[in-house]
Design a protein around this motif. Structure first.
Motif, PDB file in Angstrom:
ATOM      1  N   ARG A 168       0.831  -1.214   0.000  1.00  0.00           N
ATOM      2  CA  ARG A 168       0.000   0.000   0.000  1.00  0.00           C
ATOM      3  C   ARG A 168       0.861   1.257   0.000  1.00  0.00           C
ATOM      4  O   ARG A 168       0.591   2.206  -0.743  1.00  0.00           O
ATOM      5  CB  ARG A 168      -0.927  -0.001   1.215  1.00  0.00           C
ATOM      6  N   LEU A 172       1.215   4.190  -3.188  1.00  0.00           N
ATOM      7  CA  LEU A 172       1.074   5.632  -2.965  1.00  0.00           C
ATOM      8  C   LEU A 172       2.354   6.378  -3.344  1.00  0.00           C
ATOM      9  O   LEU A 172       2.298   7.470  -3.918  1.00  0.00           O
ATOM     10  CB  LEU A 172       0.733   5.903  -1.504  1.00  0.00           C
ATOM     11  N   SER A 173       3.509   5.789  -3.048  1.00  0.00           N
ATOM     12  CA  SER A 173       4.773   6.433  -3.381  1.00  0.00           C
ATOM     13  C   SER A 173       4.967   6.557  -4.889  1.00  0.00           C
ATOM     14  O   SER A 173       5.542   7.535  -5.381  1.00  0.00           O
ATOM     15  CB  SER A 173       5.929   5.638  -2.761  1.00  0.00           C
ATOM     16  N   ALA A 175       2.567   6.888  -7.065  1.00  0.00           N
ATOM     17  CA  ALA A 175       1.414   7.548  -7.688  1.00  0.00           C
ATOM     18  C   ALA A 175       1.767   8.743  -8.567  1.00  0.00           C
ATOM     19  O   ALA A 175       1.236   8.869  -9.669  1.00  0.00           O
ATOM     20  CB  ALA A 175       0.407   7.953  -6.613  1.00  0.00           C
ATOM     21  N   PRO A 176       2.662   9.652  -8.154  1.00  0.00           N
ATOM     22  CA  PRO A 176       2.931  10.822  -9.001  1.00  0.00           C
ATOM     23  C   PRO A 176       4.041  10.616 -10.025  1.00  0.00           C
ATOM     24  O   PRO A 176       4.435  11.569 -10.698  1.00  0.00           O
ATOM     25  CB  PRO A 176       3.349  11.879  -7.965  1.00  0.00           C
ATOM     26  N   HIS A 194      -9.944   3.429  -2.682  1.00  0.00           N
ATOM     27  CA  HIS A 194      -9.495   4.448  -3.628  1.00  0.00           C
ATOM     28  C   HIS A 194      -8.058   4.152  -4.047  1.00  0.00           C
ATOM     29  O   HIS A 194      -7.209   3.862  -3.204  1.00  0.00           O
ATOM     30  CB  HIS A 194      -9.586   5.837  -3.011  1.00  0.00           C
ATOM     31  N   LEU A 195      -7.821   4.244  -5.356  1.00  0.00           N
ATOM     32  CA  LEU A 195      -6.500   3.968  -5.914  1.00  0.00           C
ATOM     33  C   LEU A 195      -5.981   5.174  -6.671  1.00  0.00           C
ATOM     34  O   LEU A 195      -6.765   5.941  -7.242  1.00  0.00           O
ATOM     35  CB  LEU A 195      -6.558   2.780  -6.876  1.00  0.00           C
ATOM     36  N   PRO A 196      -4.648   5.343  -6.732  1.00  0.00           N
ATOM     37  CA  PRO A 196      -4.093   6.382  -7.593  1.00  0.00           C
ATOM     38  C   PRO A 196      -4.463   6.129  -9.057  1.00  0.00           C
ATOM     39  O   PRO A 196      -4.748   4.995  -9.461  1.00  0.00           O
ATOM     40  CB  PRO A 196      -2.583   6.246  -7.379  1.00  0.00           C
ATOM     41  N   ALA A 197      -4.422   7.192  -9.853  1.00  0.00           N
ATOM     42  CA  ALA A 197      -4.836   7.085 -11.254  1.00  0.00           C
ATOM     43  C   ALA A 197      -3.953   6.141 -12.051  1.00  0.00           C
ATOM     44  O   ALA A 197      -4.412   5.550 -13.037  1.00  0.00           O
ATOM     45  CB  ALA A 197      -4.833   8.473 -11.895  1.00  0.00           C
ATOM     46  N   ASN A 198      -2.690   5.971 -11.651  1.00  0.00           N
ATOM     47  CA  ASN A 198      -1.773   5.126 -12.424  1.00  0.00           C
ATOM     48  C   ASN A 198      -1.747   3.680 -11.941  1.00  0.00           C
ATOM     49  O   ASN A 198      -0.891   2.900 -12.362  1.00  0.00           O
ATOM     50  CB  ASN A 198      -0.362   5.707 -12.392  1.00  0.00           C
ATOM     51  N   ALA A 199      -2.674   3.308 -11.052  1.00  0.00           N
ATOM     52  CA  ALA A 199      -2.667   1.957 -10.481  1.00  0.00           C
ATOM     53  C   ALA A 199      -3.973   1.231 -10.785  1.00  0.00           C
ATOM     54  O   ALA A 199      -5.053   1.818 -10.759  1.00  0.00           O
ATOM     55  CB  ALA A 199      -2.450   2.016  -8.971  1.00  0.00           C
ATOM     56  N   THR A 296      11.123   3.036  -4.233  1.00  0.00           N
ATOM     57  CA  THR A 296      10.766   3.964  -5.313  1.00  0.00           C
ATOM     58  C   THR A 296      12.017   4.595  -5.920  1.00  0.00           C
ATOM     59  O   THR A 296      12.149   4.684  -7.152  1.00  0.00           O
ATOM     60  CB  THR A 296       9.820   5.054  -4.792  1.00  0.00           C
TER      61      THR A 296
END
Length: 321
Positions: A168, A172-173, A175-176, A194-199, A296
């Protein structure tokens, strides 16, 4: 940043928006040609052209242009010297444009191209003080007498097996960052709502099929709740020869897995390519957020080199006991 998507979203919500682009660079500058900022009428913004006085002044200019209404583009030719209090020593040209709802039809093809997974080239020229853009079907046509821009982004595929605390934190790390994450776990209810847009979260049914179908340049991270499952996924990934196969674990876990990999007939150089423990050597904190930050950074190094992890002693740290 998906600049055209961001721009059209802001126009739709706020009525107008400005686009600031690093148009040309000579010498040393804080950002490269093609760096963008998208600015709302209230001055809020997304992206950066490098910070400092240059960015501050360009934001002021964009706000002034938005206050005046949709108009001609500006090109600001700026030396990065004492008058800005910046010591880069180079020179930049900054392109500032304003858009409103009248531009949505012209922006739609750029948004559609950007939503794809590849870079695309755009032909640009000035018409009546504004920039006209056409996707590369006209490349090589001398009548344009303008310039080229490259848009879109290439995202490196990452497969993360396991939706525990570290999984998790890692999602999140990432995500950007320029990664496309496929997040896998075989447990019901393992993923957050809820998930980041790239996941993308996927219920894991067939680990070997996931490895077999992964893109060749994928980066693989194994951190499930089950050591036999970790073993099966890691062995399959090593056999495929991905540029990065990382397994969360300690020196003891690695040693046990290596013994089993030899029994399975994996070559020694393949076994040595396994990254375990994961993350940058020297960072030993086991907090999930710290592990995620370290991993990351390691993935960014691999992405930058376009290849495998180098100069990494696999037994310098431990992710678990």
């Amino acid at each position: 940043m998906r600049v055209w998507r961001q721009l059209t979203d802001l126009v739709a919500r706020h009525g107008s928006a400005a686009l600031i682009t690093v148009h040309d660079v000579k010498g040393s500058a804080p950002r490269e040609v093609g760096a963008h900022m998208v600015v709302r009428p209230d001055g809020a913004f997304h992206g950066t052209i490098g910070g400092g006085q240059l960015e501050f002044r360009m934001l002021d200019a964009a706000r002034e242009m938005l206050a005046a209404g949709r108009g001609p583009a500006w090109i600001v030719d700026q030396a990065l010297g004492p008058d800005l209090g910046q010591c880069c020593g180079g020179r930049v040209k900054i392109l500032i444009e304003t858009f409103d709802k009248r531009d949505m039809e012209d922006l739609a093809p750029l948004v559609a191209a950007e939503d794809g997974s590849a870079l695309f080239e755009v032909e640009c020229r000035m018409e009546d003080g504004r920039v006209r853009r056409e996707i590369s079907s006209t490349v090589g046509d001398d009548r344009w007498a303008g310039w080229h821009e490259t848009h879109g982004e290439v995202r490196t595929p990452v497969l993360i097996f396991g939706a525990g605390h570290v999984g998790r934190a890692l999602v999140l790390s990432l995500a950007p960052l320029p990664f496309s994450v496929r997040w896998l776990d075989d447990r019901e209810g393992a993923f957050p709502s809820h998930l980041p847009a790239n996941a993308k979260a996927v219920r894991l049914r067939d680990p070997e099929a996931e490895i077999a179908e992964a893109e060749p340049g994928s980066l693989i991270l194994v951190m499930t709740h089950d050591h036999p499952l970790d073993m099966a996924i890691t062995a399959a990934a090593l056999k495929r020869g991905f540029p990065y196969v990382g397994l969360i674990g300690s020196a003891t876990k690695r040693a046990r897995f290596e013994k089993r990999f030899r029994e399975l007939g994996l070559p020694e150089d393949t076994i040595r390519s396994l990254v375990c423990p994961i993350g940058i050597p020297g960072i030993t904190d086991k907090d999930p957020a710290v592990i995620a930050a370290s991993v990351t950074a390691q993935l960014l190094q691999v992405r930058e080199r376009g290849g495998a992890v180098q100069n990494l002693s696999p037994l310098t740290a431990s992710n678990d006991t």
